[in-house]
Scaffold this active site. Structure first.
Site, PDB file in Angstrom:
ATOM      1  N   LYS A  64     110.558  31.097 -17.295  1.00 13.96           N
ATOM      2  CA  LYS A  64     111.135  31.287 -18.634  1.00 13.96           C
ATOM      3  C   LYS A  64     111.518  32.753 -18.853  1.00 13.96           C
ATOM      4  CE  LYS A  64     108.707  27.227 -20.273  1.00 13.96           C
ATOM      5  NZ  LYS A  64     107.489  26.672 -20.895  1.00 13.96           N
ATOM      6  N   GLN A 108     102.531  29.187 -24.282  1.00 12.87           N
ATOM      7  CA  GLN A 108     102.491  28.317 -23.099  1.00 12.87           C
ATOM      8  C   GLN A 108     101.255  27.422 -23.171  1.00 12.87           C
ATOM      9  OE1 GLN A 108     104.905  28.008 -20.756  1.00 12.87           O
ATOM     10  NE2 GLN A 108     103.714  26.336 -19.897  1.00 12.87           N
ATOM     11  N   ASP A 131     110.030  26.321 -29.581  1.00 18.40           N
ATOM     12  CA  ASP A 131     109.548  25.323 -28.619  1.00 18.40           C
ATOM     13  C   ASP A 131     109.209  24.012 -29.341  1.00 18.40           C
ATOM     14  OD1 ASP A 131     109.048  24.756 -25.947  1.00 18.40           O
ATOM     15  OD2 ASP A 131     106.921  25.246 -26.071  1.00 18.40           O
TER      16      ASP A 131
END
Ligand code: NDP
Length: 295
Positions: A64, A108, A131
């Site tokens: 990412k 994450q 996200d």
């Protein structure tokens, strides 16, 4: 935008929904978007929170951050040790919420055992939740309000759009109801006026449902679980899965590709289908968050 025809690669049966090509195009568009903002004095920033030393999480974050660099997004990293407390993780998120140079936040996951992931996700400011993991984002999706959807689900829809696949009025069957793939994918299909069925591990006679699907989304996490005989002739098949099989090289999807492509009209390969779309959508939604911040 390239002509749609250029995206279509022929297999012996179905046409491939090429996530690699589509993701690359999105990344180029994001690069143009970040350059335009930079001309106006805005550098797009993604805050990345990584807790612990799970090797897979480190690989994903590395991918990412590389994508950020390639698209002109600055990644602002907050790395915490595996024994970080809930309060330390929350304050890392709060700090990124406050920073004007951070337009999107990625935490994450999975977080190390013992941390309350839901509380961490809920702490991300909704306008920075690129996200799509927070309950507010999910609620807004349900309420048909502007929101960032989980990137894999958003990527599935973007891929369908790239190939001009009509969703309106069609039978859409999503197998899987996770918060990061199945549920948001179903909501996005509903938003596009599909007639949506969500299947899961307690569904009775799964094949009855999958055989009705004009558009079938597999997000199960079980290698080659959907076989060709479970697919309607001419269906569009999107396989979010990637699974390792002992003794076999590479990843396989949740759909048995060889038998499925004989019946489908369009199908995603694994790898090279949904996978590349996820990161591309994270970049795209981070750019959108930065654009929104300028309104
Ligand atoms: P989860 O394990 O969170 O969810 C799996 C879903 O499949 C659950 O809803 C489960 O039902 C359902 N399921 C399990 N067994 C069956 C069955 N026998 N029949 C019908 N449904 C079943 O997985 P994720 O949603 O996180 O991931 C799904 C797949 O997508 C995985 O292969 C994963 O690796 C992949 N993935 C890919 C990403 C990418 O970037 N390409 C990103 C995220 C995931 P129930 O709810 O009842 O337990």
């Amino acid at each position: 935008m390239q002509a749609t025809e250029n995206l279509i690669s022929q297999t012996t049966g179905a046409q491939l929904l090429d996530g690699k090509v589509t993701a690359q195009r999105i990344r180029e568009e994001v690069t143009q978007g970040t350059a335009l903002l930079r001309e106006r004095g805005v550098t797009v920033g993604l805050g990345v929170v990584l807790v612990g030393d799970d090797p897979a999480s480190h690989v994903y974050v590395g991918m990412k951050e590389r994508a950020c660099r390639e698209t002109g997004i600055v990644s602002i990293s907050s790395r915490l040790p595996a024994n970080a407390t809930q309060e330390q993780v929350l304050s890392a998120v709060r700090e990124l919420n406050e920073r004007p140079d951070v337009h999107g936040i990625l935490v994450q996951h999975p977080l190390p055992h013992g941390l309350d992931e839901d509380e961490v996700f809920a702490t991300i400011a909704p306008h920075k939740d690129v996200d799509g993991v927070g309950a507010v984002s999910m609620g807004r999706l349900i309420a048909d309000q502007p929101a960032f959807a989980a990137c894999t689900a958003a990527g599935i829809i973007e891929l369908l759009d790239a190939y001009n696949i009509e969703v309106k009025g069609r039978e859409c069957v999503v197998v899987g109801r996770s918060l990061i793939v199945g549920k948001p994918a179903a909501l996005l299909l509903l938003r596009k006026h599909g007639t949506v069925t969500i299947c899961h591990s307690r569904t009775q006679d799964l094949a009855f449902h999958t055989r009705r699907a004009d558009i079938l989304i597999a997000a199960i996490g079980k290698a080659e679980f959907i076989t060709g005989d479970m697919i309607k002739e001419g269906a569009v098949v999107v396989d979010a899965g990637y699974n390792r099989i002992e003794g076999r090289k590479g990843d396989v999807g949740d759909v048995q590709f060889e038998s499925a492509r004989e019946r489908a009209s369009f199908i995603t390969p694994v790898p090279g289908g949904v996978g590349p779309m996820t990161i591309a959508m994270l970049m795209k939604q981070t750019l959108q968050a930065a654009q929104n911040s300028q309104k």
